[in-house]
Design an enzyme around this catalytic site. Structure first.
Site, short mmCIF file in Angstrom:
data_model
loop_
_atom_site.label_atom_id
_atom_site.label_comp_id
_atom_site.label_asym_id
_atom_site.label_seq_id
_atom_site.Cartn_x
_atom_site.Cartn_y
_atom_site.Cartn_z
N GLY A 145 0.83 -1.27 0.09
CA GLY A 145 -0.15 0.00 0.05
C GLY A 145 1.04 1.17 -0.22
O GLY A 145 1.78 1.30 0.79
N GLY B 221 -0.28 4.37 0.03
CA GLY B 221 -1.13 5.60 0.67
C GLY B 221 -0.20 6.42 1.88
O GLY B 221 1.09 6.29 1.62
N GLU C 247 -16.80 19.12 2.55
CA GLU C 247 -15.95 19.90 1.24
C GLU C 247 -16.73 19.73 0.01
O GLU C 247 -16.54 20.72 -0.56
CB GLU C 247 -14.51 19.25 1.52
#
Lengths: 423, 423
Positions: B17, B19, B176
């Site tokens: 991963g 991220g 948002e």
């Protein structure tokens, strides 16, 4: 009625296609009294000369795709329709789209060209064309994927296949793509893949003519061939492609190249909607037009850009952006004359020159009788293209990207990014 | 063996991963003697906090996606592998990927989270999630397509459906997105579609809690709700979604909203690879870890970021980027300790604060005991996010885009651009 707007008493002009020709026509017409309807299957205008920079990870695709509606925000007599035109009934003055029927008083056909595989077996299935934004992204993904796969590949023959790129066509697109591909591999990808031996990479250019850039003077074509060969591109001149398989391409000189990526930068043909009655076509299925750019026997219908076989002072046009832009201006002027009951005037092309970029600090060009290559050609190419690119923000961002690309020899847009299809 | 590199006598650390958590781990480890292998199914790191700006046509997707290999160009003990991890055999210390098997001495599982539809019927089929770059582009295309279709739609009910957007979730993402969507519609799209009546547009936010942003102090949540309501967002508090159909959403308060676009910004769960033997999981399928972030009974395996159920000083983490980054630093430090034969240390989260942006000139935040809203919150949000965004070029281009967005109230990236899938 779809695509309709106010002022029904004013004549309605429908423009099909928002490329250079159609976009220019519509922009030159908004000052008129007519109602303008512009139709395209995308909601953006593609700046085709920079597609190769999308394919070679220099520019984000959105930077060379300008939203059509934005260019017409101030026009109140304008309507945009995102639709596919399926058929034009010239007798009934109407067109059938996937969203319904539209009628017109005047019609401008500016639907451009599409890739033609010249009867080469396997080309349609296995070659990567580069005529649209989506195709350029797909090609970018393919190039980057080949390096990712090669990095894990232990079989040297398989790895060699993944690292071999064959460009079919030695026109401006083929030359620009070859130069940009070499530079992408030589610097950014070399740094990205320290475990790969970049001497295993091969780039071929297959050109049917006796030199690249046949529309430019011979010495510029020879200069271009020399430059590309110095960069390591293997150029086969006077050579055609016989056929493609998923992992080979066979040339007319007998050579069979093992490759995962054949890029098709050769051969286009006109991409006209179905017309009834049918209209005479010239070479490459192009619609034959009068010197005024009107269809024969259909004075209220024009065809311009790559879809039309037009001439200027007896010489056929060659399919570059300035021709399309100038035709757009002429058609808008002719339509205004027709609206005033006057006669349309013949199109006359003013040749401002021709330019092609080979790579960093290197381009070729011809303006009037003046031919030049090298740094000046490179600088002029960048200047001209950034000037014609629509939108201040895009221009600024493209200039910054070019600084990044040419000064730091890097490429930022190296994401393998396939988006899902729209629902 | 795939993903292999030199120095076989050094221990091999595999990180799954790329991220925030995995990327930070690998970056903090390259200074060690270990061989690092980072695996991700994409060749880029996604800056998730800005996904909503891709979905609302502010930023090109590539600007928030950084090529992973570029971040590790100078590291010689590093190898990147673009692959899908299918299964981890903790006993044999090996993992199965779509490209083959890999063994490890130490493993860091940082595979993040995925959308969870909380058992809502129809959500999986009809809702638009926004957890990946591709999903954000798909959402952008959907929003813009709805306006294109509405512009041609003569049936007022159909048009209303196309112009109704329902955001499920009132956390930072929902807030948002709602603010950015209002601003997209109120200025750029209003100018793009002069024939549409923008009073027909409706934006709903469905929040199960009693206010938005439940992780922030109540007064900031109330401020946010007030701000969004002033912008025209219809907020349903204490409300859940019962079910979705292709063109409706039914709420727990009985209301049925006719809409073409339900955006799913609620509910995630851990996205761990298949582990054998199985590992105990906590809420949302998160892997239970020791205070040192190691798996119980597997001291050579760590799990961090959204995939892990970790605590700091007894309190569970909430799943924001700073937690993931700090966990990455801790894991790298613990691995270095293990390599030296020392004991790993517990993770301790240093809470720098929390920020959320509502829209132009408006944000909320809490740093230490200090809460604030309005212009200061907005400015801090922009400052923090541009600082953490990887790459100088990206930062510069994002700042220019923000000037364009916030000063001129325009959005540049309004292309409906679906690229074909990779071959």
């Amino acid at each position: 009625m779809i695509g309709e707007n106010a002022k029904p008493h004013h004549p309605r002009i429908v423009v099909i296609g928002a490329g250079f020709a159609g976009m220019q026509t519509a922009q030159s017409l908004v000052s008129s009294q007519a109602r303008i309807c512009l139709i395209d299957c995308n909601n953006y205008h593609t700046f085709i000369p920079l597609l190769y920079q999308v394919a070679t990870a220099q520019l984000e695709p959105e930077k060379i795709a300008y939203p059509i509606r934005t260019l017409f925000r101030k026009a109140r007599n304008f309507h945009f329709l995102m639709a596919e035109v399926q058929r034009v009934d010239l007798a009934a003055k109407s067109l059938q789209t996937n969203l319904g029927q539209i009628t017109y008083d005047y019609l401008v056909i500016a639907t451009g060209s599409k890739t033609k595989y010249l009867g080469v077996a396997g080309a349609n299935e296995y070659a990567f064309p580069m005529r649209t934004l989506a195709e350029s992204i797909q090609l970018r993904n393919q190039i980057l994927n080949c390096f990712e796969q090669a990095d894990q590949e232990t079989d040297p023959l398989e790895r060699r296949k993944l690292l071999t790129f064959v460009i079919v066509g030695g026109g401006a697109t083929g030359v620009e793509l070859a130069g940009a591909l070499v530079e992408l591999i030589k610097s950014p990808l070399k740094r990205d893949y320290p475990h790969l031996d970049m001497r295993e990479v091969q780039i071929f250019m297959i050109q049917s003519g006796e030199r690249p850039l046949v529309n430019l003077p011979a010495k510029l074509g020879d200069y271009t061939a020399r430059k590309l060969r110095n960069l390591g591109v293997k150029i086969h001149l006077n050579t055609r492609v016989n056929n493609l398989s998923p992992d080979t391409v066979e040339l007319s000189d007998g050579q069979i190249i093992s490759t995962a990526t054949v890029i098709w930068a050769a051969g286009v043909e006109a991409s006209a909607p179905k017309l009834s009655p049918e209209i005479p076509v010239a070479e490459k299925e192009k619609l034959v037009v009068e010197p005024t750019l009107q269809l024969q026997n259909h004075p209220q219908v024009y065809a311009i850009g790559d879809v039309a076989f037009a001439t200027s002072e007896g010489k056929p046009l060659t399919g570059v952006a300035p021709e399309a832009l100038q035709q757009g201006v002429t058609v808008a002027r002719n339509l205004k004359l027709q609206l005033q009951g006057k006669s349309p005037q013949p199109f006359k092309y003013f040749n401002k020159g021709r330019l092609a970029i080979i790579g960093r600090f290197s381009g070729v060009g011809k303006i009037g009788k003046f031919s030049f290559g090298g740094f000046l050609g490179w600088l002029m190419w960048l200047g001209v293209h950034v000037t014609y690119l629509p939108g201040f923000r895009n221009r600024l961002l493209v200039i910054i990207s070019w600084f990044h690309t040419y000064l730091f020899r890097d490429r930022a847009v190296r994401q393998i990014l396939a988006t899902p299809k729209n629902r």
